[in-house]
Design a protein around this motif. Sequence first.
Motif, short mmCIF file in Angstrom:
data_model
loop_
_atom_site.label_atom_id
_atom_site.label_comp_id
_atom_site.label_asym_id
_atom_site.label_seq_id
_atom_site.Cartn_x
_atom_site.Cartn_y
_atom_site.Cartn_z
N LYS A 6 0.90 -1.22 0.01
CA LYS A 6 0.13 -0.09 -0.05
C LYS A 6 0.73 1.33 -0.07
N HIS A 7 2.02 1.12 0.54
CA HIS A 7 2.83 2.20 0.89
C HIS A 7 4.05 2.26 -0.08
N LEU A 24 -3.97 -4.42 -5.73
CA LEU A 24 -3.08 -4.10 -4.54
C LEU A 24 -3.30 -5.11 -3.42
N GLU A 25 -4.39 -5.39 -3.25
CA GLU A 25 -4.53 -6.39 -2.08
C GLU A 25 -4.20 -7.79 -2.35
N LYS A 26 -4.24 -8.09 -3.61
CA LYS A 26 -3.82 -9.51 -4.34
C LYS A 26 -2.38 -9.47 -4.27
N THR A 27 -1.79 -8.64 -4.55
CA THR A 27 -0.37 -8.52 -4.79
C THR A 27 0.12 -8.37 -3.54
N GLN A 28 -0.36 -7.70 -2.51
CA GLN A 28 0.13 -7.76 -0.99
C GLN A 28 0.24 -9.14 -0.81
N ARG A 29 -0.90 -9.84 -0.91
CA ARG A 29 -0.84 -11.38 -0.29
C ARG A 29 -0.06 -12.23 -1.21
N PHE A 30 0.21 -11.78 -2.46
CA PHE A 30 1.33 -12.64 -3.19
C PHE A 30 2.78 -12.44 -2.59
N HIS A 103 23.76 -2.42 -3.31
CA HIS A 103 22.97 -3.01 -2.33
C HIS A 103 21.26 -2.93 -2.84
N MET A 104 20.62 -3.94 -2.94
CA MET A 104 19.30 -3.99 -3.34
C MET A 104 18.38 -4.78 -2.30
N THR A 105 17.19 -4.38 -2.23
CA THR A 105 16.09 -4.84 -1.55
C THR A 105 15.03 -5.35 -2.83
N LEU A 106 14.81 -6.47 -2.43
CA LEU A 106 13.87 -7.13 -3.33
C LEU A 106 12.58 -7.75 -2.79
N CYS A 107 11.41 -7.31 -3.25
CA CYS A 107 10.31 -8.18 -2.96
C CYS A 107 10.24 -9.47 -3.28
N VAL A 108 9.78 -10.37 -2.20
CA VAL A 108 10.02 -11.69 -2.83
C VAL A 108 8.54 -12.44 -2.99
N PHE A 109 8.40 -13.41 -4.01
CA PHE A 109 7.07 -13.84 -4.18
C PHE A 109 7.60 -15.38 -4.32
N ASP A 110 6.38 -16.37 -3.88
CA ASP A 110 6.64 -17.46 -4.00
C ASP A 110 6.08 -17.95 -5.34
N ARG A 111 7.13 -19.01 -5.94
CA ARG A 111 6.62 -19.46 -7.36
C ARG A 111 5.20 -20.33 -6.99
N SER A 112 5.12 -21.01 -6.24
CA SER A 112 4.03 -21.82 -6.17
C SER A 112 2.48 -21.16 -5.88
N ASP A 113 2.73 -19.79 -5.59
CA ASP A 113 1.62 -18.70 -5.61
C ASP A 113 1.43 -18.20 -7.00
N PHE A 114 2.34 -18.24 -7.94
CA PHE A 114 2.27 -17.57 -9.08
C PHE A 114 1.23 -17.90 -9.89
N TYR A 115 0.69 -19.14 -10.02
CA TYR A 115 -0.35 -19.53 -10.99
C TYR A 115 -1.58 -18.84 -10.44
N PHE A 117 -2.01 -16.19 -8.33
CA PHE A 117 -1.71 -15.06 -8.63
C PHE A 117 -2.33 -14.56 -10.26
N PHE A 118 -1.60 -15.37 -10.90
CA PHE A 118 -2.06 -15.09 -12.53
C PHE A 118 -3.61 -15.40 -12.88
N ARG A 119 -4.06 -16.33 -12.26
CA ARG A 119 -5.59 -16.62 -12.53
C ARG A 119 -6.47 -15.71 -11.70
N SER A 120 -5.97 -15.09 -10.62
CA SER A 120 -6.96 -14.41 -9.85
C SER A 120 -7.59 -13.07 -10.54
N ASN A 121 -6.81 -12.69 -11.31
CA ASN A 121 -7.07 -11.14 -11.91
C ASN A 121 -6.49 -11.06 -13.22
N THR A 122 -7.54 -10.81 -14.13
CA THR A 122 -7.32 -10.85 -15.74
C THR A 122 -6.10 -9.75 -15.91
N LYS A 123 -6.57 -8.80 -15.28
CA LYS A 123 -5.59 -7.54 -15.41
C LYS A 123 -4.22 -7.95 -15.08
N ARG A 124 -3.84 -8.52 -13.70
CA ARG A 124 -2.73 -8.87 -13.53
C ARG A 124 -1.97 -9.54 -14.64
#
Lengths: 242, 242
Positions: A6-7, A24-30, A103-115, A117-124
């Motif tokens: 959100k921020h 936004l919310e789905k991304t946050q959960r991802f 130095h880097m900061t990376l947002c991490v997503f699990d690959r197992s959640d990817f599909y 996420f992909f399916r949850s929202n056509t726009k995404r």
Amino acid sequence: MVTDCKHCPLRRRGFFEDMAPDELEKTQRFKSGELAVTPGTPILMEGSKAPQLYTALRGMGLRYKTLEDGRRQVVNFIFPGDFIGLQACMLDEMGHSVEATTHMTLCVFDRSDFYDFFRSNTKRAFDITWLAAIEEHFLGETLVTIGQREAVSSMAWAFIRLYQRGAALGLVQNGQMPLPYRQQDLADALGISLVHANKTIAKLRAHQLLNWSAGRLTIFDMEALAKVAQVEIEEPRRRPLI
Amino acid sequence: MVTDCKHCPLRRRGFFEDMAPDELEKTQRFKSGELAVTPGTPILMEGSKAPQLYTALRGMGLRYKTLEDGRRQVVNFIFPGDFIGLQACMLDEMGHSVEATTHMTLCVFDRSDFYDFFRSNTKRAFDITWLAAIEEHFLGETLVTIGQREAVSSMAWAFIRLYQRGAALGLVQNGQMPLPYRQQDLADALGISLVHANKTIAKLRAHQLLNWSAGRLTIFDMEALAKVAQVEIEEPRRRPLI
DNA sequence: CGAGGGTTTGATGATAGTCAAAGTGAGTGG
DNA sequence: CCACTCACTTTGACTATCATCAAACCCTCG
């Protein structure tokens, strides 16, 4: 101390597209966490099946491929907001390695959640495809550069694109932006030797077109540079953020 | 006389993934017609906003970009089954031109239906993203080739990839496949001059590694060729068909 | 038989690679 | 605080790869 989507400091820059509340919310959960790495850290390895995806939140890095004889081709430079690891996700294997330059900061997503996420929202899903397409587009441009332009022209092109990318992210101040790479990185990106890269940069500097030293890039004459590079000057377009 | 997706001659080859009945039916509805073109016909133009997408059904072509000074970079060779125009669809503008080399038949899709198609079935959306990703992967490999390999090595790489693609499509018979391009096309794909391309091919021929004449490619010694090219020999993977 | 597109060959020169060494500057340890 | 190291940049000398130019050759086609 994980940044809340959100921020997200990135989305505040006009360069990235706005997100609907539910996206936004789905991304946050991802998002499953954050990763901080030091310069030189390998993030993904060519040929590996990474269990995770990333979005660069802060810092810069690079994507590269290596040949058996050790030669290295830098495929792309990673800026904040870049999505990393799509290939591993779609093709099961990374086609290139990824490494942190600063130095880097990376947002991490699990690959197992990817599909999901992909399916949850056509726009995404569409956004992800869009990213793949824009990457393909960029690689095409890089191909012309390496294949057809000669060194001065290639260099000019690279600096223009890097500068534009930096400008879009608000990294340019007083006509200057941080560009924390080595000449070797640029050389490997353009398919020329370090020595030749160095001499080519010197030439551009001598012509008062730009300066790149101490990790900072300044462009003095964008018009002239564009002429050398044979490119149209155009703003990079706004892009989705994952 | 339009080919029915149900009886698509391409899908019979093992190279393409099977399709569930509903996917097949949605694809059929997506398809708006067929287009037959003669050699040399431009199909899509760089920078244009094409109202249509295509899948190559028969024949071969090429994708290329041109520089202001007329230099041309061939980005890729188009084989049956290739999806054409995704960039125009996602990015609103083609990043490269597409042209028929031989007679071609193309399945035609309306861009206006694309989003619906993309949304209608997650698997299909995934397939499209997959195609974008594999293309990105391939372009990365091309980049290493042009940037890091020298001419003989590049040539060897190109012939291997072309041959593998042909083999996957069942075009190889008696160790021979049709490869109806000009030396100029290969040269433009690898970023070398026509003359140099010619001499390089002659070298490979002299070493008994391959022969390419009269539009037919024969590979005599794949192992040796792979060594010259510095590549692993690996089958292209099965791909979705749109 | 001539025309035209593509391929092949030779000669010459430019662009870029390799090798080697010196310069620069930040960081480290005595 | 001053060597000393190490990573990166810069420069010069030499060489190789590749581009350009030009002409001949080959083949198909009208």
